[in-house]
Design an enzyme around this catalytic site. Structure first.
Site, short mmCIF file in Angstrom:
data_model
loop_
_atom_site.label_atom_id
_atom_site.label_comp_id
_atom_site.label_asym_id
_atom_site.label_seq_id
_atom_site.Cartn_x
_atom_site.Cartn_y
_atom_site.Cartn_z
N GLU A 198 10.95 0.97 -6.29
CA GLU A 198 10.99 -0.48 -6.49
C GLU A 198 12.22 -0.93 -7.29
O GLU A 198 12.81 -1.95 -6.97
CB GLU A 198 9.71 -0.96 -7.19
CG GLU A 198 8.50 -0.88 -6.27
CD GLU A 198 7.26 -1.50 -6.88
OE1 GLU A 198 7.19 -2.73 -6.98
OE2 GLU A 198 6.36 -0.74 -7.29
N HIS A 214 1.42 26.02 -4.12
CA HIS A 214 0.66 26.46 -2.95
C HIS A 214 1.12 25.77 -1.67
O HIS A 214 0.47 25.89 -0.64
CB HIS A 214 -0.83 26.23 -3.21
CG HIS A 214 -1.28 26.92 -4.46
ND1 HIS A 214 -1.67 28.24 -4.50
CD2 HIS A 214 -1.30 26.48 -5.75
CE1 HIS A 214 -1.94 28.58 -5.74
NE2 HIS A 214 -1.72 27.53 -6.53
N LYS A 304 3.27 -9.50 1.86
CA LYS A 304 2.03 -10.15 1.37
C LYS A 304 1.86 -11.51 2.04
O LYS A 304 0.77 -11.88 2.44
CB LYS A 304 2.08 -10.30 -0.15
CG LYS A 304 1.89 -8.99 -0.90
CD LYS A 304 1.91 -9.22 -2.41
CE LYS A 304 1.72 -7.93 -3.17
NZ LYS A 304 1.84 -8.04 -4.61
O1 PA5 Z 1 5.58 -3.64 -8.80
C1 PA5 Z 1 5.23 -4.45 -7.94
O2 PA5 Z 1 5.71 -5.61 -7.87
C2 PA5 Z 1 4.19 -4.09 -6.92
O3 PA5 Z 1 4.00 -2.72 -6.84
C3 PA5 Z 1 2.87 -4.82 -7.26
O4 PA5 Z 1 2.36 -4.33 -8.47
C4 PA5 Z 1 1.84 -4.65 -6.13
O5 PA5 Z 1 2.33 -5.27 -4.97
C5 PA5 Z 1 0.50 -5.26 -6.47
O6 PA5 Z 1 0.63 -6.58 -6.96
P1 PA5 Z 1 -0.14 -6.97 -8.27
O7 PA5 Z 1 0.36 -6.05 -9.34
O8 PA5 Z 1 0.22 -8.39 -8.55
O9 PA5 Z 1 -1.60 -6.78 -7.97
#
Ligand code: PA5
Length: 308
Positions: A198, A214, A304
């Site tokens: 990310e 393993h 999303k």
């Molecule tokens: O780091 C991020 O932006 C994502 O991995 C979000 O955490 C993920 O999409 C889930 O969203 P949220 O944390 O708002 O539930």
């Protein structure tokens, strides 16, 4: 909005966040639901808390045993993640004792017991807000251990040249990070993989001892283009010697070099948070070298939107 480094460094403040889930409720099992940067808190916790069965879930499949004897903890930074809302709705219908950790959104409206955390951060940089309620409520952390975590994060904030060097070695070597973790913190290694994804926008690999002995051990010896990988071992003080012995022997037999990134401190809280923090810094500096915005998650957001 300042540079993302400020958000990472600000983790130090989160060590003062003392709201916690009520673990004194009567329950027989714990189910924690969360996706991505929110879900990681449950994943890390499930390997640490051993008084009751704990499972962390990040999919549409739920255990049948969720009922009124379940402490269901729903974690979503935004409070609007589709999978999390759906799972929470199911848990409420099944009569589970439901808690939520969120900065607001739909989740804060549907759950009575809410730990409300500050808005305006990236989910993944609010890890202290997401994890402290679990660690404190369960007794796995206390004021002293969070103080130790805070002091060690402050040390890292002052001096973390090594993290920049690792980022540079990955960048200039054109490498793919491969992270090895060690129980009970194997999901801290997974967290670093997701931070590379990310923040730095690169694919990364993770695995953990002793399980990797393993399976991964075979390609580690003779994989296609091994020189492409940058191996990182996330160790910690007082790690069981058997893990270090395995790491050493594996690297000898399979002939690879690795960079050891060691967590700091004696307490579990300090070790988890310093290990996470070092990984956050590496992934941040790699993003900067690559010229990508570590804060940007526009593709996740578009996904999303299109699914809603
Ligand atoms: O780091 C991020 O932006 C994502 O991995 C979000 O955490 C993920 O999409 C889930 O969203 P949220 O944390 O708002 O539930």
């Amino acid at each position: 909005m300042g540079d993302y480094l400020e958000e990472i460094i600000d983790k130090v403040k989160q060590m003062d966040f003392k709201d916690s889930i009520d673990f004194s409720l009567k329950f027989k099992n714990i189910v924690i639901f969360g996706m991505g940067g929110s879900g990681i808190a449950g994943k890390i916790f499930q390997d640490l808390f051993t008084k009751f069965p704990v499972i962390s879930i990040d999919s549409y499949e739920f255990p049948q045993y969720i009922d009124e004897n379940t402490l269901f903890i729903s974690i979503s930074y935004s409070g609007n993640t589709e999978e999390t809302i759906r799972a929470t709705d199911m848990a409420i219908k099944k009569g589970a004792k439901v808690w939520a950790i969120t900065s607001g959104g739909e989740l804060s409206k549907m759950v009575k017991n809410v730990i409300l955390i500050p808005k305006g951060l990236q989910p993944r940089s609010s890890i202290g807000y997401l994890l402290n309620p679990l660690l404190l409520g369960s007794g796995l952390a206390d004021d002293d251990s969070l103080k130790e975590a805070k002091e060690n994060i402050e040390k890292l904030n002052r001096e973390h040249e090594e993290m920049k060097i690792i980022a540079d070695e990955i960048y200039y070597g054109n490498k793919i990070p491969a992270i090895f973790g060690f129980p009970p913190y194997k999901y801290v290694a997974y967290r670093l993989k997701t931070q590379f994804n990310e923040n730095s926008k690169i694919l990364a690999y993770w695995s953990y001892f002793p399980e990797l002995n393993h399976n991964d051990t075979m390609p580690l010896k003779s994989t296609y283009r091994k020189e492409l990988f940058y191996f990182i071992a996330l160790t910690y003080p007082n790690i069981n010697e058997i893990y270090l012995k395995r790491l050493k022997i594996t690297s000898e037999i399979c002939d690879f070099n690795y960079k050891e990134v060691r967590a700091m401190g004696e307490s579990l809280a300090s070790q988890i948070y310093t290990s996470i923090h070092q990984g956050d810094l590496i992934s941040y500096y790699l993003a900067k070298r690559r010229g990508v915005d570590p804060r940007d998650v526009n593709i996740i957001e578009e996904l999303k939107r299109r699914l809603s």
